[in-house]
Enzyme design. Structure first.
Site, PDB file in Angstrom:
ATOM      1  N   TRP A  65       0.786  -1.362  -0.033  1.00 50.57           N
ATOM      2  CA  TRP A  65       0.002  -0.114   0.201  1.00 50.57           C
ATOM      3  C   TRP A  65       0.785   1.314  -0.078  1.00 50.57           C
ATOM      4  CZ3 TRP A  65      -5.475   0.069   2.818  1.00 50.57           C
ATOM      5  CH2 TRP A  65      -6.110  -0.999   2.343  1.00 50.57           C
ATOM      6  N   LYS A 164      -9.420  -2.063   6.624  1.00 50.99           N
ATOM      7  CA  LYS A 164      -9.824  -3.537   6.494  1.00 50.99           C
ATOM      8  C   LYS A 164     -10.355  -3.916   7.587  1.00 50.99           C
ATOM      9  CE  LYS A 164      -6.679  -6.777   6.368  1.00 50.99           C
ATOM     10  NZ  LYS A 164      -5.581  -7.478   5.755  1.00 50.99           N
TER      11      LYS A 164
END
Length: 209
Positions: A65, A164
Site C-alpha cells: 500500500w 480493512k
C-alpha cells in the site's frame, strides 16, 4: 529430529497462495504484495489519493500500500507508514517499525506526522490469527478502533479513511460509528480479496471533525 507436518489447513493455504493469480501478478510486476491490487481497485473507484497529499499507512509491511500511495501522491506528497514487522525501505516513505498498540509507538508516529493534519488514513492491519474466530475478531476490532482513533487525532476535515474490517461481532457497531464521523461511507470487496475471506474494506470520505 522429526519434522513437524503442516496442518491440512496450512497446506491448503500455501497451495491457494501460490496458485493465486494476484500473487503471480505481483511477483511478475515486482510489487511488494498482492495487497496492492486491493488499494488499486479502491483507488480506481473512490479516487482517495491525489498528488501532494499526506497519507498515513497503518499495518504497512511488506509495503504494497505504501508503494502504491507514494506513486499516487508524488514528490510533493508524504507517506508515513507504521508496522510491527520490518519493511524494506521505499523511496519517499517515512517508515516507523513498532507496535501501534503501544503508547510510545503512537507518540513516535504522531511526531513523524507533525502538526499538520493528513489527507488520508489507510489501515490494512490484521492481528496474528489464533484460529479461534471469537478471539481473532476481538483482536481485529481492537486494531480498527485504534485506526479510527488515529483519524480523530490527525485527519483533516473532509479527509478520507480506508480500513480493512473482518465481518463478525462488532462490525455493525463500528460501521455505524464511522457513519457518524464521515459524510459518505461505502463497503468494498475488491476482486483481489479472496472470496472465502471475511475481510471487506470500509471507505469513508468527508471527515466531519
Amino acid at each position: 529430529m522429526t519434522q513437524k507436518k503442516r496442518s491440512p489447513s496450512s497446506t491448503r493455504w500455501l497451495k491457494e497462495h501460490f496458485d493465486d493469480q494476484y500473487v503471480k501478478k505481483a511477483q511478475k510486476l515486482g510489487l511488494r504484495s498482492r495487497a496492492v491490487f486491493k488499494i488499486d481497485e479502491i483507488q480506481g473507484k473512490d479516487k482517495l489519493l491525489r498528488t501532494g497529499m499526506t497519507v498515513v499507512d497503518l499495518g504497512a509491511a511488506p509495503g504494497g500500500w505504501s508503494q502504491f500511495a507514494v506513486e499516487q501522491v508524488g514528490d510533493n506528497g508524504r507517506v508515513i507508514a507504521c508496522d510491527i514487522l520490518p519493511m524494506d525501505p521505499i523511496a519517499g516513505v517515512d517508515f516507523l517499525q513498532g507496535d501501534f498498540r503501544e503508547e510510545t509507538v503512537l507518540g513516535a508516529l504522531l511526531d513523524r506526522v507533525g502538526p499538520d493534519k493528513v489527507d488520508v488514513v489507510m489501515s490494512d492491519m490484521a492481528p496474528n490469527m489464533s484460529g479461534t474466530q471469537q478471539v481473532d475478531q476481538a483482536r481485529a476490532m481492537y486494531l480498527i478502533e485504534l485506526a479510527l482513533d488515529m483519524c480523530n487525532q490527525v485527519l483533516r476535515t473532509n479527509g478520507s479513511f480506508v480500513v480493512k474490517v473482518f465481518q463478525g461481532e462488532g462490525f455493525d457497531a463500528y460501521l455505524n460509528e464511522i457513519r457518524k464521523l464521515f459524510s459518505a461511507v461505502k463497503i468494498r470487496k475488491p476482486d483481489s480479496s479472496r472470496a472465502r475471506s471475511r475481510e471487506v474494506y470500509i471507505v469513508a470520505t468527508g471527515f466531519k471533525l
